[in-house]
Enzyme design. Structure first.
Site, PDB file in Angstrom:
ATOM      1  N   ARG A 106       0.846  -1.184   0.000  1.00 50.58           N
ATOM      2  CA  ARG A 106       0.000   0.000   0.000  1.00 50.58           C
ATOM      3  C   ARG A 106       0.886   1.240   0.000  1.00 50.58           C
ATOM      4  O   ARG A 106       2.001   1.231   0.545  1.00 50.58           O
ATOM      5  CB  ARG A 106      -0.871  -0.032   1.259  1.00 50.58           C
ATOM      6  CG  ARG A 106      -1.859   1.123   1.417  1.00 50.58           C
ATOM      7  CD  ARG A 106      -2.958   1.047   0.408  1.00 50.58           C
ATOM      8  NE  ARG A 106      -4.146   1.798   0.833  1.00 50.58           N
ATOM      9  CZ  ARG A 106      -4.993   2.364  -0.012  1.00 50.58           C
ATOM     10  NH1 ARG A 106      -4.777   2.282  -1.312  1.00 50.58           N
ATOM     11  NH2 ARG A 106      -6.073   2.988   0.427  1.00 50.58           N
ATOM     12  N   THR A 108     -10.018   0.033  -9.405  1.00 52.69           N
ATOM     13  CA  THR A 108      -9.020  -0.877  -8.890  1.00 52.69           C
ATOM     14  C   THR A 108      -8.955  -2.065  -9.837  1.00 52.69           C
ATOM     15  O   THR A 108      -9.783  -2.211 -10.715  1.00 52.69           O
ATOM     16  CB  THR A 108      -9.425  -1.304  -7.460  1.00 52.69           C
ATOM     17  OG1 THR A 108      -9.596  -0.132  -6.673  1.00 52.69           O
ATOM     18  CG2 THR A 108      -8.406  -2.191  -6.795  1.00 52.69           C
ATOM     19  N   THR A 163      -4.177  -0.825  -7.244  1.00 54.27           N
ATOM     20  CA  THR A 163      -5.016   0.333  -7.570  1.00 54.27           C
ATOM     21  C   THR A 163      -4.219   1.618  -7.712  1.00 54.27           C
ATOM     22  O   THR A 163      -3.117   1.761  -7.179  1.00 54.27           O
ATOM     23  CB  THR A 163      -6.087   0.533  -6.470  1.00 54.27           C
ATOM     24  OG1 THR A 163      -6.992   1.555  -6.872  1.00 54.27           O
ATOM     25  CG2 THR A 163      -5.450   0.903  -5.151  1.00 54.27           C
ATOM     26  N   LEU A 164      -4.804   2.551  -8.445  1.00 48.83           N
ATOM     27  CA  LEU A 164      -4.394   3.959  -8.450  1.00 48.83           C
ATOM     28  C   LEU A 164      -5.401   4.801  -7.685  1.00 48.83           C
ATOM     29  O   LEU A 164      -5.243   5.999  -7.568  1.00 48.83           O
ATOM     30  CB  LEU A 164      -4.294   4.472  -9.893  1.00 48.83           C
ATOM     31  CG  LEU A 164      -3.128   3.949 -10.731  1.00 48.83           C
ATOM     32  CD1 LEU A 164      -3.351   4.270 -12.208  1.00 48.83           C
ATOM     33  CD2 LEU A 164      -1.812   4.530 -10.263  1.00 48.83           C
ATOM     34  N   ASN A 165      -6.446   4.173  -7.199  1.00 51.42           N
ATOM     35  CA  ASN A 165      -7.611   4.755  -6.540  1.00 51.42           C
ATOM     36  C   ASN A 165      -8.635   5.181  -7.585  1.00 51.42           C
ATOM     37  O   ASN A 165      -9.479   4.391  -7.953  1.00 51.42           O
ATOM     38  CB  ASN A 165      -7.260   5.892  -5.587  1.00 51.42           C
ATOM     39  CG  ASN A 165      -8.328   6.076  -4.513  1.00 51.42           C
ATOM     40  OD1 ASN A 165      -9.072   5.158  -4.205  1.00 51.42           O
ATOM     41  ND2 ASN A 165      -8.410   7.267  -3.940  1.00 51.42           N
ATOM     42  N   GLY A 218     -13.593  -1.844  -6.951  1.00 56.05           N
ATOM     43  CA  GLY A 218     -14.899  -1.248  -6.678  1.00 56.05           C
ATOM     44  C   GLY A 218     -15.021  -0.417  -5.430  1.00 56.05           C
ATOM     45  O   GLY A 218     -16.113  -0.330  -4.865  1.00 56.05           O
ATOM     46  N   GLY A 219     -13.914   0.184  -4.922  1.00 50.69           N
ATOM     47  CA  GLY A 219     -14.049   1.015  -3.738  1.00 50.69           C
ATOM     48  C   GLY A 219     -14.623   0.212  -2.585  1.00 50.69           C
ATOM     49  O   GLY A 219     -14.242  -0.929  -2.325  1.00 50.69           O
TER      50      GLY A 219
END
Length: 608
Positions: free
Chosen positions: A130, A409, A427-429, A502-503
């Site tokens: 992360r 993501t 992810t890149l967000n 998907g957050g």
């Protein structure tokens, strides 16, 4: 039992030639015995995201190994490592680097993620790569003079990025658990960047639609536009990324040190410092991927291994499974009003806990063991009423015993013939992250600073709130919903490798796929296709995908007091794009692999 009909033998255990003959016969018989939902247009067909009738999807079959990812070329890159004699980690690393080329929307060098690794002997570890907050990151950076959160600062531009961890994570996994060298596993990604690949129609349209956002930053405009809005990308044209290829070659030759201390590090630090960003050379040099213990739970005898904090995913999935285990979900029915009511109530409680208790375990105490205890979730569900929702204002975080993501993501799942498996979410967000590209290096940077709490009570872009445990602070890792997960059978054999983008819906998607397989008897393709519901405590509505709930189920839920809405985050109709695989034992053949790529996107399961 509701859900898809169980797959015929042709889809599960026969060899390819026999499957073709068997399926042909069953197809003839099947037209006279179509399931009831094929002729009921107002019914909810389990697994349908379009509402149209048709045969159930069939998972990809393989006998030696499987890779399932968001892009076929990335999956093929991973499988090519298995064919060279590499293991699941080699394949996962090759897939990850290839996604950085063919899936710039979420695949990345400038982001981060989590990896869960199951060894052939059944032991499990995780690699936390992360992003870190830069040393200059403080809460004040994201507040105006009146103390109000300025959300845009954490979403777009140079202030939005944390120190990227993807390269450290992939290469740490390769060094510790892989068998092939960097040159071999990175070769497919380098070739795709250097020689290019034909642009898919969806990617060409997406790049054209984002011209204004990309044109705001000179390097992004140079790499991902044609210089003016009227000059558009066309489907099928070859997309070459020469600077990215050079970056990948430097990493191939010099390893992690190149990205964090070499030429690439210099490009990142210089451009961030010149544009008011926070990342500097020291932040990059001090970044490390961290190996952590998994969060492990049991569900109806199965053992479920997922990611611990700073991911909230493993804890939340364990809690949701603990709640589901208290009911006979199979008999309640797939996405019936009774099932949706019960798991919706569980989701509300779990996300309330997430908001209060989760943070970076290297900086705050997270009561992980207390949160995942079965008795704790039994206590949390004690107020459940089968006829009414729990009053919203009374749903708060629990008090566990203390021990002594984005829609943008990407997830990929890998397994090999030895029983080794890798589950990775990266992810890149946001899509294309902060929209900032590193000039001369050719990759996007993340906007993960938005996953911190900018100010208590101010939700992030996915509507998630938090407490001071997840405030912006130097060197802290922001809480994530990413939930890479590996499931073993009650006998200790590898069973399921799953995860999703998907957050905040990552958690509920992964949870529901596991339930679909274990409770409803779906195969992996059916399980990732099936319609989903979602609740995250705040906002208050119970969301569902189109056709995921029947009209009767929606009426029954509203009668219980639910506010039911179709779509999430302002109307996104479908979510999750799960990528999973199932492993079974097939007599003398040994392990057999079935891959399921979510039809909500154009991913691919590839095996051999």
């Amino acid at each position: 039992m509701l859900g898809f009909p169980r797959p015929p033998p042709c889809a599960m255990s026969m060899r390819p030639t026999a499957r073709i003959l068997g399926c042909a016969l069953l197809l003839v018989v099947g037209v006279f015995a179509l399931p009831a939902w094929t002729s009921a247009p107002n019914a909810s067909r389990p697994g349908s995201s379009s509402g149209t009738a048709g045969p159930a999807p069939v998972p990809e079959y393989a006998e030696n190994g499987m890779v399932v990812s968001a892009k076929k070329r990335a999956s093929q890159a991973g499988v090519s490592m298995l064919k060279k004699g590499g293991n699941a980690v080699d394949a996962a690393v090759a897939t990850g680097f290839a996604l950085a080329v063919v899936h710039p929307y979420a695949g990345n060098l400038g982001g981060g993620g989590f990896m869960v690794v199951r060894m052939p002997d059944g032991s499990v570890t995780t690699i936390d790569h992360r992003e870190d907050a830069p040393s200059g990151a403080t809460q004040d950076v994201y507040l105006d003079d009146d103390g109000n959160a300025v959300r845009q600062r954490s979403r777009r531009g140079y202030l939005a990025s944390g120190v990227p961890g993807t390269v450290a994570g992939l290469l740490t996994a390769l060094d510790e658990h892989g068998t092939l060298d960097r040159a071999t596993v990175m070769a497919p990604a380098i070739r795709l960047a250097e020689e290019g690949f034909p642009l898919p129609h969806t990617m060409a349209e997406d790049l054209n639609d984002r011209y204004e956002a990309f044109a705001e930053f000179s390097a992004t405009k140079k790499y991902f536009t044609k210089g003016r809005a009227s000059a558009e990308y066309r489907a099928g044209e070859r997309f070459v990324q020469s600077d990215l290829a050079r970056t990948l070659k430097r990493i191939r030759d010099k390893g992690k040190a190149e990205f964090y201390e070499g030429r690439t590090a210099s490009l990142i630090a210089e451009q961030f410092q010149a544009n008011g960003g926070l990342i500097d050379a020291q932040d990059l040099a001090e970044y490390e991927a961290v190996e952590r213990d998994p969060v492990t739970a049991t569900y109806r005898g199965y053992e479920v291994h997922s990611m611990g904090p700073p991911s909230s995913g493993g804890v939340a999935i364990a809690q949701l499974l603990n709640a589901a285990e208290m009911r006979d979900i199979d008999q309640m029915g797939f996405n019936s009003s009774a099932t949706a009511h019960y798991i919706g109530e569980a989701m509300r409680r779990v996300f309330a806990d997430r908001a209060k208790w989760l943070g970076d375990p290297d900086h705050v105490e997270v009561p992980t063991e207390g949160l995942i205890q079965k008795d704790y979730m039994r206590e949390r569900m004690a107020s459940f009423d089968s006829s009414r929702i729990t009053p919203t204002d009374s749903v708060r975080a629990g008090e566990p015993m203390l021990a002594g993501e984005s829609m943008e993501t990407s997830h990929y799942s890998v397994a090999d013939s030895s029983g080794m498996a890798v589950s990775v979410t990266t992810t890149l967000n946001s899509g294309y992250g902060s929209k900032v590209m590193i000039d001369g290096a050719g990759f996007f940077m993340n906007n993960e600073m938005n996953d911190f709490v900018l100010k208590p009570g101010v939700p992030n872009q996915f509507g998630l709130s938090g407490t001071k445990r997840n405030l912006v602070a130097p060197d802290r890792r922001m809480v994530s919903s990413m939930s890479p997960t590996i499931v073993e059978t009650p006998e200790g054999e590898l069973s399921l490798v799953i995860g999703a983008p998907g957050g905040s819906t990552i958690i509920t998607t992964t949870f529901q796929v596991i339930m679909n397989v274990i409770d409803h008897g779906m195969d992996i393709e059916q399980a990732v296709t099936a319609g989903r519901i979602h609740h995250q405590w705040k906002p208050r509505h119970l969301s569902h995908e189109e056709f995921a709930l029947s009209r009767d189920a929606v009426r029954n839920l509203r009668a219980r007091g639910w506010e039911v809405t179709e779509g999430v985050f302002g109307g996104i109709p479908r979510w999750g794009r799960a990528q999973g695989l199932r492993v079974t034992q097939s007599g003398d053949e040994g392990r057999v692999f079935y891959g399921g790529s979510d039809p909500r996107a154009n991913g691919a399961a590839v095996g051999f």
